[in-house]
Design a protein around this motif. Structure first.
Motif, mmCIF file in Angstrom:
data_model
loop_
_atom_site.group_PDB
_atom_site.id
_atom_site.type_symbol
_atom_site.label_atom_id
_atom_site.label_comp_id
_atom_site.label_asym_id
_atom_site.label_seq_id
_atom_site.Cartn_x
_atom_site.Cartn_y
_atom_site.Cartn_z
ATOM 1 N N LEU A 15 1.909 -4.990 -5.347
ATOM 2 C CA LEU A 15 1.514 -5.973 -6.358
ATOM 3 C C LEU A 15 0.403 -6.875 -5.850
ATOM 4 C CD1 LEU A 15 5.076 -6.887 -7.623
ATOM 5 C CD2 LEU A 15 3.286 -5.742 -8.959
ATOM 6 N N THR A 16 0.420 -7.167 -4.564
ATOM 7 C CA THR A 16 -0.644 -7.990 -3.990
ATOM 8 C C THR A 16 -1.985 -7.269 -4.087
ATOM 9 O OG1 THR A 16 0.906 -9.075 -2.501
ATOM 10 C CG2 THR A 16 -1.429 -9.189 -1.919
ATOM 11 N N VAL A 17 -1.998 -5.997 -3.757
ATOM 12 C CA VAL A 17 -3.240 -5.209 -3.864
ATOM 13 C C VAL A 17 -3.693 -5.165 -5.315
ATOM 14 C CG1 VAL A 17 -4.229 -2.898 -3.594
ATOM 15 C CG2 VAL A 17 -2.750 -3.838 -1.801
ATOM 16 N N LEU A 18 -2.773 -4.893 -6.218
ATOM 17 C CA LEU A 18 -3.078 -4.842 -7.646
ATOM 18 C C LEU A 18 -3.597 -6.186 -8.133
ATOM 19 C CD1 LEU A 18 -2.584 -3.107 -10.341
ATOM 20 C CD2 LEU A 18 -0.517 -4.474 -10.511
ATOM 21 N N ARG A 19 -2.928 -7.265 -7.722
ATOM 22 C CA ARG A 19 -3.301 -8.620 -8.140
ATOM 23 C C ARG A 19 -4.700 -8.996 -7.664
ATOM 24 N NH1 ARG A 19 -0.398 -12.156 -4.753
ATOM 25 N NH2 ARG A 19 -2.390 -12.632 -3.831
ATOM 26 N N VAL A 20 -5.006 -8.703 -6.409
ATOM 27 C CA VAL A 20 -6.320 -9.046 -5.858
ATOM 28 C C VAL A 20 -7.413 -8.216 -6.535
ATOM 29 C CG1 VAL A 20 -7.737 -9.006 -3.760
ATOM 30 C CG2 VAL A 20 -5.409 -9.908 -3.680
ATOM 31 N N TYR A 21 -7.133 -6.936 -6.769
ATOM 32 C CA TYR A 21 -8.109 -6.088 -7.465
ATOM 33 C C TYR A 21 -8.412 -6.640 -8.857
ATOM 34 C CZ TYR A 21 -9.868 -2.355 -10.401
ATOM 35 O OH TYR A 21 -10.597 -1.644 -11.314
ATOM 36 N N LEU A 22 -7.356 -6.903 -9.628
ATOM 37 C CA LEU A 22 -7.549 -7.407 -10.988
ATOM 38 C C LEU A 22 -8.212 -8.784 -10.962
ATOM 39 C CD1 LEU A 22 -7.054 -6.706 -13.943
ATOM 40 C CD2 LEU A 22 -4.814 -7.803 -13.753
ATOM 41 N N GLY A 23 -7.814 -9.623 -10.010
ATOM 42 C CA GLY A 23 -8.429 -10.940 -9.881
ATOM 43 C C GLY A 23 -9.911 -10.859 -9.583
ATOM 44 N N PHE A 24 -10.279 -9.928 -8.713
ATOM 45 C CA PHE A 24 -11.701 -9.761 -8.395
ATOM 46 C C PHE A 24 -12.479 -9.333 -9.632
ATOM 47 C CE2 PHE A 24 -15.342 -7.224 -7.031
ATOM 48 C CZ PHE A 24 -16.015 -8.166 -6.271
ATOM 49 N N GLN A 25 -11.913 -8.452 -10.431
ATOM 50 C CA GLN A 25 -12.590 -8.012 -11.654
ATOM 51 C C GLN A 25 -12.814 -9.189 -12.604
ATOM 52 O OE1 GLN A 25 -13.808 -4.885 -11.828
ATOM 53 N NE2 GLN A 25 -12.894 -4.673 -9.811
ATOM 54 N N TRP A 26 -11.774 -9.985 -12.824
ATOM 55 C CA TRP A 26 -11.889 -11.136 -13.711
ATOM 56 C C TRP A 26 -12.860 -12.180 -13.147
ATOM 57 C CZ3 TRP A 26 -10.802 -11.431 -18.579
ATOM 58 C CH2 TRP A 26 -9.758 -10.693 -19.129
ATOM 59 N N ALA A 27 -12.716 -12.496 -11.870
ATOM 60 C CA ALA A 27 -13.563 -13.532 -11.269
ATOM 61 C C ALA A 27 -15.032 -13.128 -11.270
ATOM 62 C CB ALA A 27 -13.099 -13.843 -9.849
ATOM 63 N N SER A 28 -15.316 -11.888 -10.962
ATOM 64 C CA SER A 28 -16.725 -11.460 -10.939
ATOM 65 C C SER A 28 -17.314 -11.480 -12.341
ATOM 66 C CB SER A 28 -16.872 -10.082 -10.285
ATOM 67 O OG SER A 28 -16.155 -9.106 -10.976
ATOM 68 N N ASP A 29 -16.535 -11.103 -13.357
ATOM 69 C CA ASP A 29 -17.039 -11.181 -14.736
ATOM 70 C C ASP A 29 -17.300 -12.630 -15.136
ATOM 71 O OD1 ASP A 29 -16.919 -8.440 -14.988
ATOM 72 O OD2 ASP A 29 -15.089 -8.432 -16.196
ATOM 73 N N GLY A 30 -16.361 -13.513 -14.828
ATOM 74 C CA GLY A 30 -16.530 -14.926 -15.170
ATOM 75 C C GLY A 30 -17.681 -15.557 -14.414
ATOM 76 N N PHE A 31 -17.801 -15.229 -13.122
ATOM 77 C CA PHE A 31 -18.886 -15.783 -12.309
ATOM 78 C C PHE A 31 -20.246 -15.323 -12.846
ATOM 79 C CE2 PHE A 31 -21.686 -15.847 -8.568
ATOM 80 C CZ PHE A 31 -21.540 -17.179 -8.202
ATOM 81 N N ALA A 32 -20.344 -14.063 -13.238
ATOM 82 C CA ALA A 32 -21.597 -13.541 -13.799
ATOM 83 C C ALA A 32 -21.951 -14.263 -15.098
ATOM 84 C CB ALA A 32 -21.489 -12.037 -14.034
#
Length: 171
Positions: A15-32
């Motif tokens: 779940l940690t791997v899944l959470r970090v992956y999904l978080g990176f996707q959301w954060a990079s979209d928001g940051f862009a």
């Protein structure tokens, strides 16, 4: 399966791997959206959703309540600044919450709200995949944020706000 997701140490690591992956996707979209060459503007998406709502095979509106919501809260597409702000910052904050494991369940919930909003507007893209991943995190409860700041944040909040206590054991 749910018991395994909520209590297994192996599940906690997955779940940690899944959470970090999904978080990176959301954060990079928001940051862009926040740092792009021009400010993010959701008006095109909203106007498209209002003018061409999602329909079922018979031609009836698939999500009439969502069409009503967009029309009402954007003044028929003429006031979209609040949505542009909420989408940009929402994506970034959800992503950071998932990456750091802080308020993981709240971040997962609001990620699902955004995903379903995009689907209601007719944007399929990666949303079904994100819904499955976010749903797994949400179902997993506290175990999805144990390897993260939730290990300390959740017990602290539960000690200050008793209504947050529930029958789920926090180890």
């Amino acid at each position: 399966m749910i018991t395994w997701l909520r209590h297994s140490k192996v599940a906690m690591w997955l779940l940690t791997v899944l959470r970090v992956y999904l978080g990176f996707q959301w954060a990079s979209d928001g940051f862009a959206k926040l740092t792009g060459p021009k400010p993010f503007d959701a008006s095109g998406l909203i106007m498209g959703a209002i003018k061409h709502p999602v329909t079922d095979p018979t031609g009836a509106k698939a999500f009439p309540w969502y069409d009503w919501f967009l029309n009402t809260f954007t003044n028929h597409g003429h006031a979209t600044a609040a949505f542009s702000f909420l989408v940009s910052w929402g994506e970034l904050l959800v992503g950071l919450g998932l990456i750091f494991g802080t308020l993981t369940l709240a971040a997962s919930f609001f990620a699902l709200v955004m995903n379903f909003s995009y689907l209601g507007a007719g944007v399929v893209s990666v949303n079904p995949t994100y819904i499955i991943l976010g749903g797994i995190l949400l179902i997993s409860g506290f175990n999805s944020g144990k390897i993260g700041l939730d290990r300390w944040v959740t017990p602290f909040l539960r000690s200050k706000f008793p209504f947050l206590n529930n029958d789920i054991q926090v180890d």
